[in-house]
Scaffold this motif. Structure first.
Motif, PDB file in Angstrom:
ATOM      1  N   PHE A  42      14.591  67.762  42.160  1.00 54.60           N
ATOM      2  CA  PHE A  42      13.481  66.822  42.406  1.00 54.60           C
ATOM      3  C   PHE A  42      13.798  65.886  43.558  1.00 54.60           C
ATOM      4  CE2 PHE A  42      10.037  64.001  41.795  1.00 54.60           C
ATOM      5  CZ  PHE A  42      10.547  62.716  41.916  1.00 54.60           C
ATOM      6  N   HIS A  43      15.069  65.516  43.711  1.00 54.59           N
ATOM      7  CA  HIS A  43      15.458  64.529  44.718  1.00 54.59           C
ATOM      8  C   HIS A  43      15.898  65.204  46.016  1.00 54.59           C
ATOM      9  CE1 HIS A  43      16.165  62.669  40.725  1.00 54.59           C
ATOM     10  NE2 HIS A  43      15.634  61.623  41.304  1.00 54.59           N
ATOM     11  N   HIS A  44      15.611  64.578  47.127  1.00 51.31           N
ATOM     12  CA  HIS A  44      16.021  65.109  48.427  1.00 51.31           C
ATOM     13  C   HIS A  44      17.546  65.218  48.506  1.00 51.31           C
ATOM     14  CE1 HIS A  44      17.074  64.535  52.802  1.00 51.31           C
ATOM     15  NE2 HIS A  44      16.366  65.654  52.801  1.00 51.31           N
ATOM     16  N   HIS A  76      24.555  67.207  45.687  1.00 47.82           N
ATOM     17  CA  HIS A  76      23.738  67.274  46.914  1.00 47.82           C
ATOM     18  C   HIS A  76      23.450  65.930  47.574  1.00 47.82           C
ATOM     19  CE1 HIS A  76      19.401  66.847  45.146  1.00 47.82           C
ATOM     20  NE2 HIS A  76      20.258  66.197  44.388  1.00 47.82           N
ATOM     21  N   HIS A  77      23.746  64.797  46.920  1.00 46.42           N
ATOM     22  CA  HIS A  77      23.595  63.506  47.585  1.00 46.42           C
ATOM     23  C   HIS A  77      24.848  63.107  48.356  1.00 46.42           C
ATOM     24  CE1 HIS A  77      19.755  62.796  45.794  1.00 46.42           C
ATOM     25  NE2 HIS A  77      20.223  62.824  44.571  1.00 46.42           N
ATOM     26  N   ALA A  78      25.975  63.733  48.091  1.00 45.65           N
ATOM     27  CA  ALA A  78      27.236  63.341  48.735  1.00 45.65           C
ATOM     28  C   ALA A  78      27.264  63.816  50.184  1.00 45.65           C
ATOM     29  CB  ALA A  78      28.432  63.917  47.975  1.00 45.65           C
ATOM     30  N   GLU A 116      22.508  71.264  40.013  1.00 43.30           N
ATOM     31  CA  GLU A 116      22.433  69.886  40.510  1.00 43.30           C
ATOM     32  C   GLU A 116      21.928  68.993  39.368  1.00 43.30           C
ATOM     33  OE1 GLU A 116      23.631  68.941  43.385  1.00 43.30           O
ATOM     34  OE2 GLU A 116      23.612  70.718  44.685  1.00 43.30           O
ATOM     35  N   GLY A 117      20.707  68.437  39.474  1.00 41.82           N
ATOM     36  CA  GLY A 117      20.248  67.462  38.486  1.00 41.82           C
ATOM     37  C   GLY A 117      19.379  68.064  37.401  1.00 41.82           C
ATOM     38  N   GLY A 118      18.820  67.159  36.588  1.00 40.82           N
ATOM     39  CA  GLY A 118      18.004  67.536  35.427  1.00 40.82           C
ATOM     40  C   GLY A 118      18.452  66.691  34.252  1.00 40.82           C
ATOM     41  N   TYR A 119      17.512  65.850  33.708  1.00 45.47           N
ATOM     42  CA  TYR A 119      17.967  64.818  32.765  1.00 45.47           C
ATOM     43  C   TYR A 119      17.176  64.782  31.461  1.00 45.47           C
ATOM     44  CZ  TYR A 119      20.144  63.985  37.106  1.00 45.47           C
ATOM     45  OH  TYR A 119      20.835  64.207  38.273  1.00 45.47           O
ATOM     46  N   ASP A 120      16.193  65.665  31.328  1.00 49.45           N
ATOM     47  CA  ASP A 120      15.601  65.846  30.001  1.00 49.45           C
ATOM     48  C   ASP A 120      16.547  66.800  29.290  1.00 49.45           C
ATOM     49  OD1 ASP A 120      12.311  66.530  28.592  1.00 49.45           O
ATOM     50  OD2 ASP A 120      14.323  66.657  27.720  1.00 49.45           O
ATOM     51  N   GLY A 158      27.191  58.917  45.607  1.00 46.59           N
ATOM     52  CA  GLY A 158      26.083  58.221  44.972  1.00 46.59           C
ATOM     53  C   GLY A 158      25.115  59.221  44.378  1.00 46.59           C
ATOM     54  N   GLY A 159      24.121  58.732  43.652  1.00 49.13           N
ATOM     55  CA  GLY A 159      23.178  59.642  42.996  1.00 49.13           C
ATOM     56  C   GLY A 159      23.898  60.617  42.085  1.00 49.13           C
ATOM     57  N   TYR A 160      24.981  60.155  41.463  1.00 49.85           N
ATOM     58  CA  TYR A 160      25.801  60.939  40.516  1.00 49.85           C
ATOM     59  C   TYR A 160      26.657  61.994  41.224  1.00 49.85           C
ATOM     60  CZ  TYR A 160      21.720  59.383  37.696  1.00 49.85           C
ATOM     61  OH  TYR A 160      20.671  58.668  37.129  1.00 49.85           O
ATOM     62  N   CYS A 161      26.726  61.959  42.550  1.00 43.92           N
ATOM     63  CA  CYS A 161      27.411  62.991  43.339  1.00 43.92           C
ATOM     64  C   CYS A 161      28.631  62.446  44.051  1.00 43.92           C
ATOM     65  CB  CYS A 161      26.468  63.557  44.391  1.00 43.92           C
ATOM     66  SG  CYS A 161      24.968  64.327  43.728  1.00 43.92           S
ATOM     67  N   PRO A 207      13.135  62.135  32.681  1.00 47.02           N
ATOM     68  CA  PRO A 207      13.006  60.675  32.539  1.00 47.02           C
ATOM     69  C   PRO A 207      13.089  59.882  33.832  1.00 47.02           C
ATOM     70  CG  PRO A 207      15.169  61.402  31.796  1.00 47.02           C
ATOM     71  CD  PRO A 207      14.376  62.654  32.064  1.00 47.02           C
ATOM     72  N   ILE A 208      13.599  60.504  34.932  1.00 49.32           N
ATOM     73  CA  ILE A 208      13.748  59.700  36.152  1.00 49.32           C
ATOM     74  C   ILE A 208      12.987  60.307  37.327  1.00 49.32           C
ATOM     75  CG2 ILE A 208      16.022  58.815  35.450  1.00 49.32           C
ATOM     76  CD1 ILE A 208      17.285  60.681  37.539  1.00 49.32           C
ATOM     77  N   SER A 209      12.053  61.247  37.039  1.00 52.00           N
ATOM     78  CA  SER A 209      11.373  61.962  38.129  1.00 52.00           C
ATOM     79  C   SER A 209       9.872  61.979  37.901  1.00 52.00           C
ATOM     80  CB  SER A 209      11.937  63.393  38.211  1.00 52.00           C
ATOM     81  OG  SER A 209      13.368  63.345  38.260  1.00 52.00           O
ATOM     82  N   VAL A 222      16.807  70.770  37.904  1.00 54.15           N
ATOM     83  CA  VAL A 222      15.584  71.030  37.146  1.00 54.15           C
ATOM     84  C   VAL A 222      14.942  69.704  36.710  1.00 54.15           C
ATOM     85  CG1 VAL A 222      16.183  73.373  36.420  1.00 54.15           C
ATOM     86  CG2 VAL A 222      16.932  71.409  35.026  1.00 54.15           C
ATOM     87  N   ASP A 223      15.214  68.657  37.474  1.00 59.64           N
ATOM     88  CA  ASP A 223      14.551  67.373  37.212  1.00 59.64           C
ATOM     89  C   ASP A 223      13.125  67.349  37.766  1.00 59.64           C
ATOM     90  OD1 ASP A 223      16.889  65.564  39.437  1.00 59.64           O
ATOM     91  OD2 ASP A 223      15.904  67.508  39.653  1.00 59.64           O
ATOM     92  N   THR A 224      12.627  68.505  38.183  1.00 58.28           N
ATOM     93  CA  THR A 224      11.200  68.656  38.521  1.00 58.28           C
ATOM     94  C   THR A 224      10.362  68.828  37.256  1.00 58.28           C
ATOM     95  OG1 THR A 224      11.746  70.997  38.790  1.00 58.28           O
ATOM     96  CG2 THR A 224      11.538  69.661  40.819  1.00 58.28           C
ATOM     97  N   GLY A 232      23.906  52.348  44.010  1.00 60.58           N
ATOM     98  CA  GLY A 232      24.701  51.535  43.081  1.00 60.58           C
ATOM     99  C   GLY A 232      24.633  51.963  41.632  1.00 60.58           C
ATOM    100  N   GLU A 233      23.932  53.094  41.344  1.00 58.80           N
ATOM    101  CA  GLU A 233      23.828  53.481  39.926  1.00 58.80           C
ATOM    102  C   GLU A 233      25.076  54.201  39.446  1.00 58.80           C
ATOM    103  OE1 GLU A 233      21.920  55.561  42.381  1.00 58.80           O
ATOM    104  OE2 GLU A 233      23.925  56.454  42.116  1.00 58.80           O
ATOM    105  N   THR A 234      25.857  54.761  40.382  1.00 55.18           N
ATOM    106  CA  THR A 234      26.951  55.683  40.027  1.00 55.18           C
ATOM    107  C   THR A 234      28.288  54.950  39.960  1.00 55.18           C
ATOM    108  OG1 THR A 234      25.754  57.453  41.160  1.00 55.18           O
ATOM    109  CG2 THR A 234      28.092  57.837  40.686  1.00 55.18           C
TER     110      THR A 234
HETATM  111  N1  LIG Z   1      18.295  55.904  40.232  1.00 53.78           N
HETATM  112  C1  LIG Z   1      19.287  56.895  40.565  1.00 53.78           C
HETATM  113  C2  LIG Z   1      18.696  58.236  40.702  1.00 53.78           C
HETATM  114  C3  LIG Z   1      19.767  59.265  40.981  1.00 53.78           C
HETATM  115  C4  LIG Z   1      19.174  60.654  41.093  1.00 53.78           C
HETATM  116  C5  LIG Z   1      20.206  61.707  40.911  1.00 53.78           C
HETATM  117  C6  LIG Z   1      19.669  63.102  41.031  1.00 53.78           C
HETATM  118  O1  LIG Z   1      19.172  63.726  40.122  1.00 53.78           O
HETATM  119  N2  LIG Z   1      19.715  63.671  42.204  1.00 53.78           N
HETATM  120  O2  LIG Z   1      19.310  64.952  42.382  1.00 53.78           O
END
Ligand SMILES: NCCCCCC(=O)NO
Ligand SMILES: [Zn+2]
Length: 343
Positions: free
Chosen positions: A196-198, A158-160, A320-324, A166-169, A290-292, A283-285, A116-118
Motif C-alpha cells: 500500500f505504501h510507496h 522497502h522504505h529503507a 513487505e507490509g500488511g497489518y490486518d 523507518g516505516g518498520y524497515c 488498520p493503517i491503510s 498486502v496492506d492494500t 519516528g514510528e520505528t
Molecule cells: N505510520 C507509520 C506507517 C508505516 C508504514 C509501514 C508500511 O507498511 N510500509 O509498507
C-alpha cells in the motif's frame, strides 16, 4: 512454490511504536510472519526452507557501512546514554540545517531515521540481517532455475534507503535481492512494489540507474506515509530517467482501479524485458488494514497473483507490509496461489 523463512525474525520484537501521540503495540509484530507461515503450510504451497548465509557483502552492496554499524550499536548506546524507553528519534535534519552527523546517539537517530514510528531495539539488527539472508536465498533459488519463490521476509525493507531506516524497515530486502541478481550476471531487474505504501527506499536506491526499473502502486503520498516521496512526476534521474514509475492512488481505491494501474505497470515491464521480476509483496492494500486506505478484498489477491504470472518472468516474491494480522496469511498466500494457478 518454495518459501524461505527463518525463526530469527522473532528477534525483532519491539514493544512500542509511536502512533497518534501514543506508544502502542507495534503493528509490525512477530505474529505477522507466523500467520503467513501457517497459511503457507495449511495450503501446501510448497516446501519451507531455512535461509543460507551470504554474509555482509550483499547488504553492504546497497547500504552504507556507517549506517549498518549505527543500526547495530544504537540500542546499547541509547541505554548507555541513560534513556529508559526504546530508541525513538526526536530530532531531524530540518530545512537549511547541517548534514554533519552528530556524535550523540540521540542526534544520530534523527540523522538516520526517515520516520519516528520505528523504534530500535536489541535484536533488531540481527533480525534485519536474517531477513536479508531470506531474500538472498530466494534470489539464489531463482538463479538456480526456480520459476518463482517466496521470501517470507520480516522485518520488511522497502522504505529503507542506503542510509536511512523507518516505516518498520532497516535493510532493503528487495534492493539487496535486485543487486545480487545483477552482481550474478543479470542485465535488467524489474521491481514491482504492490505494498500500500510507496517504496521510497527502493526508488531512492535505484533512481539514477537504468538496470533496475522500479514500479510502485500506492496510496497517494499527499494523503499517507511516507508522505515525502511517491508522486507520479518522479520518473528517475540521469541514466535512470524513465526507469521509475509511480501510480499514486486516492483513499478508497477499489480493486478495479488498482488493477488498471497494475496492468499499465506490467505492460511497461514487458517492454523493459527484465531477466527477473521482484515483487515487493505488501498486502496492506486490504480493505480492513488498520493503517491503510485501499479497498482490496481477499479474492482480489488471487487475481493480482494471476496478473503478475501473466508477465511470464522468473518471479521473486518478497514480503513487505500488511497489518490486518488475522487476514494477512490468506491475503499474502492468495497472491502466491493465484500466481501458481495461472502458470
Ligand atoms: N505510520 C507509520 C506507517 C508505516 C508504514 C509501514 C508500511 O507498511 N510500509 O509498507
Ligand atoms: Zn505498507
Amino acid at each position: 512454490m518454495e518459501t524461505i523463512y527463518t525463526e530469527k525474525h522473532k528477534l525483532r520484537d519491539a514493544k512500542t511504536e509511536l502512533c497518534g501521540g501514543e506508544l502502542v503495540e507495534p503493528f509490525e509484530r512477530p505474529s505477522r510472519a507466523e500467520y503467513v507461515l501457517d497459511r503457507v503450510r495449511e495450503t501446501d504451497l510448497g516446501p519451507v526452507s531455512d535461509p543460507d548465509d551470504f554474509g555482509m557483502d550483499p547488504i553492504l552492496a546497497i547500504h552504507d557501512t556507517e549506517f549498518v554499524a549505527f543500526l547495530k550499536t544504537a540500542p546499547a548506546r541509547w541505554k548507555e546514554a541513560g534513556f529508559n524507553g526504546e530508541a525513538i528519534p526526536t530530532t531531524w535534519v530540518g530545512r537549511r540545517m547541517s548534514h554533519i552527523r552528530p556524535n550523540h546517539v540521540e542526534g544520530q537517530l534523527g540523522y538516520y531515521a526517515l520516520a519516528g514510528e520505528t523504534s530500535l531495539t536489541e535484536g533488531t539488527w540481527e533480525a534485519a540481517y536474517a531477513s536479508a539472508q531470506v531474500a538472498l536465498t530466494g534470489a539464489a533459488r531463482i538463479r538456480a532455475g526456480a520459476g518463482a519463490v517466496f521470501s517470507l521476509c520480516r522485518p520488511p525493507g522497502h522504505h529503507a534507503t542506503a542510509d536511512m531506516y523507518g516505516g518498520y524497515c532497516f535493510f532493503n530486502n528487495a534492493a539487496i535481492s535486485a543487486q545480487h541478481f545483477l552482481d550474478q550476471g543479470a542485465k535488467r531487474v524489474a521491481i514491482l512494489d504492490v505494498d500500500f505504501h510507496h517504496g521510497n527506499g527502493t526508488q531512492d536506491i535505484f533512481y539514477d540507474r537504468s538496470d533496475v526499473f522500479f514500479i510502485s502502486l500506492h496510496g497517494d503520498p499527499l494523503e499517507t506515509f511516507p508522505y515525502h516521496l511517491g508522486h507520479a512526476e518522479e520518473t528517475g534521474s540521469g541514466a535512470g530517467t524513465g526507469f521509475n514509475l509511480n501510480f499514486p492512488m486516492p483513499p478508497d481505491t477499489p480493486f478495479d482501479v488498482w488493477q488498471a494501474a497494475l496492468h499499465k505497470g506490467l505492460a511497461r515491464i514487458a517492454e523493459y524485458k527484465p531477466d527477473v521480476l521482484i515483487i515487493s509483496l505488501g498486502v496492506d492494500t486490504f480493505e480492513t488494514d488498520p493503517i491503510s486506505f485501499f479497498k482490496l478484498k481477499s479474492d482480489d489477491f488471487l487475481t493480482m497473483g494471476a496478473d503478475i504470472a501473466s508477465a511470464g518472468l522468473p518471479t521473486h516474491f518478497i514480503m513487505e507490509g500488511g497489518y490486518d494480522v488475522d487476514e494477512i496469511g490468506v491475503n499474502a498466500v492468495n497472491v502466491l496461489q493465484g500466481f501458481e494457478r495461472a502458470n
